[in-house]
Scaffold this motif. Structure first.
Motif, mmCIF file in Angstrom:
data_model
loop_
_atom_site.group_PDB
_atom_site.id
_atom_site.type_symbol
_atom_site.label_atom_id
_atom_site.label_comp_id
_atom_site.label_asym_id
_atom_site.label_seq_id
_atom_site.Cartn_x
_atom_site.Cartn_y
_atom_site.Cartn_z
ATOM 1 N N HIS A 355 -20.205 -88.352 30.395
ATOM 2 C CA HIS A 355 -21.233 -89.229 29.869
ATOM 3 C C HIS A 355 -22.573 -88.855 30.483
ATOM 4 C CE1 HIS A 355 -19.126 -92.812 27.704
ATOM 5 N NE2 HIS A 355 -18.493 -92.181 28.382
ATOM 6 N N HIS A 356 -23.548 -88.874 30.061
ATOM 7 C CA HIS A 356 -24.963 -88.554 30.617
ATOM 8 C C HIS A 356 -25.935 -89.606 30.248
ATOM 9 C CE1 HIS A 356 -23.433 -84.738 31.836
ATOM 10 N NE2 HIS A 356 -23.131 -84.544 30.594
ATOM 11 N N CYS A 405 -31.098 -86.768 33.572
ATOM 12 C CA CYS A 405 -29.799 -87.419 33.540
ATOM 13 C C CYS A 405 -29.858 -88.314 34.786
ATOM 14 C CB CYS A 405 -28.488 -86.557 33.599
ATOM 15 S SG CYS A 405 -27.085 -87.165 33.656
ATOM 16 N N ASN A 407 -27.548 -89.562 36.444
ATOM 17 C CA ASN A 407 -26.319 -89.225 37.389
ATOM 18 C C ASN A 407 -26.792 -88.199 38.150
ATOM 19 O OD1 ASN A 407 -24.285 -87.760 38.843
ATOM 20 N ND2 ASN A 407 -23.033 -88.052 36.995
ATOM 21 N N HIS A 410 -26.257 -84.687 38.805
ATOM 22 C CA HIS A 410 -26.514 -83.673 37.568
ATOM 23 C C HIS A 410 -28.055 -83.590 37.607
ATOM 24 C CE1 HIS A 410 -22.860 -85.482 35.026
ATOM 25 N NE2 HIS A 410 -22.473 -84.710 36.046
ATOM 26 N N MET A 415 -30.280 -81.036 35.335
ATOM 27 C CA MET A 415 -30.257 -81.586 34.151
ATOM 28 C C MET A 415 -31.595 -82.634 34.239
ATOM 29 S SD MET A 415 -27.324 -83.683 31.993
ATOM 30 C CE MET A 415 -26.229 -82.322 31.578
#
Ligand SMILES: [Cu+2]
Length: 612
Positions: A355-356, A405, A407, A410, A415
């Motif tokens: 998941h992002h 993102c 996260n 990430h 990202m």
């Protein structure tokens, strides 16, 4: 306030270093934690139930071939290898604790029966999605998402992405009961609880960790949005618990009747005021984005100019732990340029098994979830594995805004983008700030190294890898039979053109001679690493490497490595090396090795490997 977070007993930069050494660095730790969750659960059951649930203790969390076979998922292991996607991945980091308002367990005082409690749920974790449940899957109403009002929707479970927020309202039933508001990490390695109310305890169901290739039939699919045509994706199954007679439906649980309807087992474990879990019932009605409908219309003026749709493909690479948008990390492609006063549409296409949670600063965007003019407004949208989600917003906040993102590992590894208004002129202060702080936002070009050394009865080896984004230096030194005449070395400087393909150049030492070499490396379907070398003396070498986690023994994997090599100069030559290693810890393995070649030189040895 209900602030959820994840806690690890390491510095976050050390966590990042570990992930750069190996994207699956925390695999052993997570497996141990999942085993502990299962063990605690099974031990809390009655003897009869323990017997019935004994199979849970055999779950495979290490992704071994034998584990996949035993759990009936060998086909999924093979698919994952062939597609080079691997299994569904819920988290990269193994956390030591999960917290609600900074505590693993706490009590909310002065909550009376019949009162409404409004939880403002904020996921402030670094990289964890959380399930949220109250009591034995009791219903609650969701009234805001990211602080924006939505039409109340009744569910009994949330899956909350990093940086997402929800307000939910729970009406405390008129019962002499204490309720558990529980969060469970999506990878199910742990949970945290907040208790409220008075009387006997009603715990939330335990979420049993999934074995490596097992699908979550509880409705893990959170994103949805505009489906990407992946009809057979996990979580697409008809959602269980949609019927109206589910337990805890707060329309009919005033009084003390009907509140346990539908529970099939574990009734006896209810009502004890200690850590007695109740079995998961599968009767979950998880909030889906499709259910969210704004209170006010959010449609954008038809007269506005619509800019061309911008596709943002999310992908990544666990081997070198780099994360991309449209195949590039932040350092290589910083800006998405938009024009003021246009309607901007982003289509997030998730090409990973994770998941992002995609977060945009400075704007609330509409998530096109099928609710037409009433599409909900969000600042963070979950993009589920292999799904596509479309968002749009009116560009009316000139500036340079971070899009990333949420996260954080990430984000740090690439990202992310800056959404820049075309005619926006940065003030000198902003430019100063960007210079000063910009390099902290992402680290995707920083150099990270890892080393592995093996000492065997028949050989010694040292491998060093330094990776900095697309660039990598690989050094391999080897002495066979501890005879310096057999010293071999390779030092290769490579550039990754994409996730699978690298080209480079370097030097090779063999038979006490030094050669220059060109190299090309490709990760074949099946996760077979292929490397080719062309030396300046005309010798061509092709080497394959395949690593197979065979079987688990006492919680640790036995890994088989195969390494055939063929070469040509005047005549064909070949050799083959294989190792079986028992991974004792992240740091250490012990193993046997065997090598043979065209001339019949066989060698068997055993030894130890150390990684740091
Ligand atoms: Cu991400």
């Amino acid at each position: 306030m209900f602030v959820m977070s994840d806690w690890v007993n390491e510095h976050p930069m050390d966590v990042l270093y570990n992930l750069k050494k190996d994207g699956h660095y925390y695999g052993l730790k997570k497996s141990d934690m999942k085993k502990a969750v299962v063990k605690n659960y099974v031990e809390s059951l009655s003897e009869e139930e323990q017997f019935k649930n004994a199979d849970l203790l055999k779950k495979d969390f290490l992704g071994t071939v034998w584990g996949a076979y035993k759990n009936g998922n060998l086909d999924k292991y093979i698919d994952g290898e062939l597609s080079r996607m691997g299994p569904m991945d819920f988290s990269d980091v193994g956390y030591d604790a999960y917290l609600i308002n900074g505590k693993i367990k706490s009590m909310l005082k002065n909550v009376r029966h019949g009162e409404k409690v409004r939880f403002r749920i904020i996921n402030a974790s670094a990289s964890t999605y959380f399930y949220f449940n109250i009591g034995n899957n009791r219903n609650f109403k969701v009234i805001t998402k990211d602080g924006m009002a939505v039409q109340p929707v009744k569910v009994n479970e949330l899956l909350v992405g990093i940086a997402e927020t929800y307000d939910v309202v729970f009406e405390v039933p008129h019962m002499m009961k204490k309720f558990e508001a529980k969060i469970t990490a999506q990878d199910r390695t742990g949970s945290a609880s907040l208790m409220f109310g008075m009387g006997e305890m009603e715990m939330a169901p335990v979420k049993i960790p999934l074995s490596t290739y097992e699908m979550d039939h509880g409705g893990m699919d959170h994103g949805g949005g505009h489906g990407g045509g992946h009809g057979d994706e996990p979580g697409d199954d008809d959602e269980p618990g949609d019927d109206d007679d589910e337990p805890g439906d707060d329309d009919d649980d005033h009084g003390d009747h009907g509140d346990h309807g539908g529970m099939d087992h574990g009734m006896n474990s209810m009502g004890d005021d200690h850590d007695m879990p109740i079995p998961p019932m599968g009767k979950t009605k998880q909030l889906k984005y499709e259910m969210l409908k704004s209170v006010e219309p959010t449609n954008l003026d038809d007269s506005l100019v619509r800019a061309q749709v911008i596709d943002l493909e999310l992908s990544g690479d666990m081997e070198r732990y780099t994360w991309y948008i449209n195949g590039k990390p932040f350092s290589e492609d910083k800006y998405i340029t938009i024009r003021e006063n246009e309607v901007i549409t982003f289509r997030y296409i998730n090409k990973t098994m994770m998941h992002h949670p995609m977060h945009l600063h400075g704007h609330f965007f509409r998530v096109l979830n099928g609710q037409g003019d009433y599409a909900p407004l969000m600042h963070t949208v979950d993009v589920a594995p292999m799904k596509t989600v479309t968002i749009e917003f009116h560009a009316n906040e000139p500036g340079v805004w971070f899009l990333h993102c949420h996260n954080l590992y990430h984000m740090k590894m690439g990202m992310a983008r800056l959404v820049k208004y075309e005619d926006f002129v940065q003030t000198p202060e902003l430019e100063e700030d960007q210079k000063k702080w910009g390099s902290y936002m992402t680290k995707d070009t920083d150099a990270f190294w890892r080393t592995e050394t093996s000492l065997n009865t028949n050989s010694a080896m040292l491998d060093v890898r330094v990776n900095a984004g697309r660039y990598q230096v690989d050094m391999e030194l080897e002495v066979d039979e501890y005879d310096i005449d057999n010293f071999e070395a390779e030092v290769m400087f490579k550039r990754y053109l994409d996730r699978f393909f690298a080209v480079g150049t370097g030097v090779v030492v063999e038979d006490q001679k030094v050669y220059a070499a060109l190299t090309a490396a490709y990760n074949l379907p099946g996760n077979v690493e292929m490397e080719g070398f062309l030396r300046n003396d005309g010798k061509a070498i092709v080497r394959l490497r395949k690593s197979i986690p065979l079987v688990e023994f006492r919680g640790r994997p036995i890994v088989l490595d195969l390494e055939p090599e063929v070469s040509y100069k005047d005549q064909f030559d070949w050799n083959f090396r294989t190792e079986a290693n028992y991974v004792l810890s992240r740091r250490t393995s012990i193993g046997l090795n065997f090598s043979t070649d065209k001339n019949g030189n066989n060698s068997v040895g055993f030894g130890i490997k150390i990684r740091f």
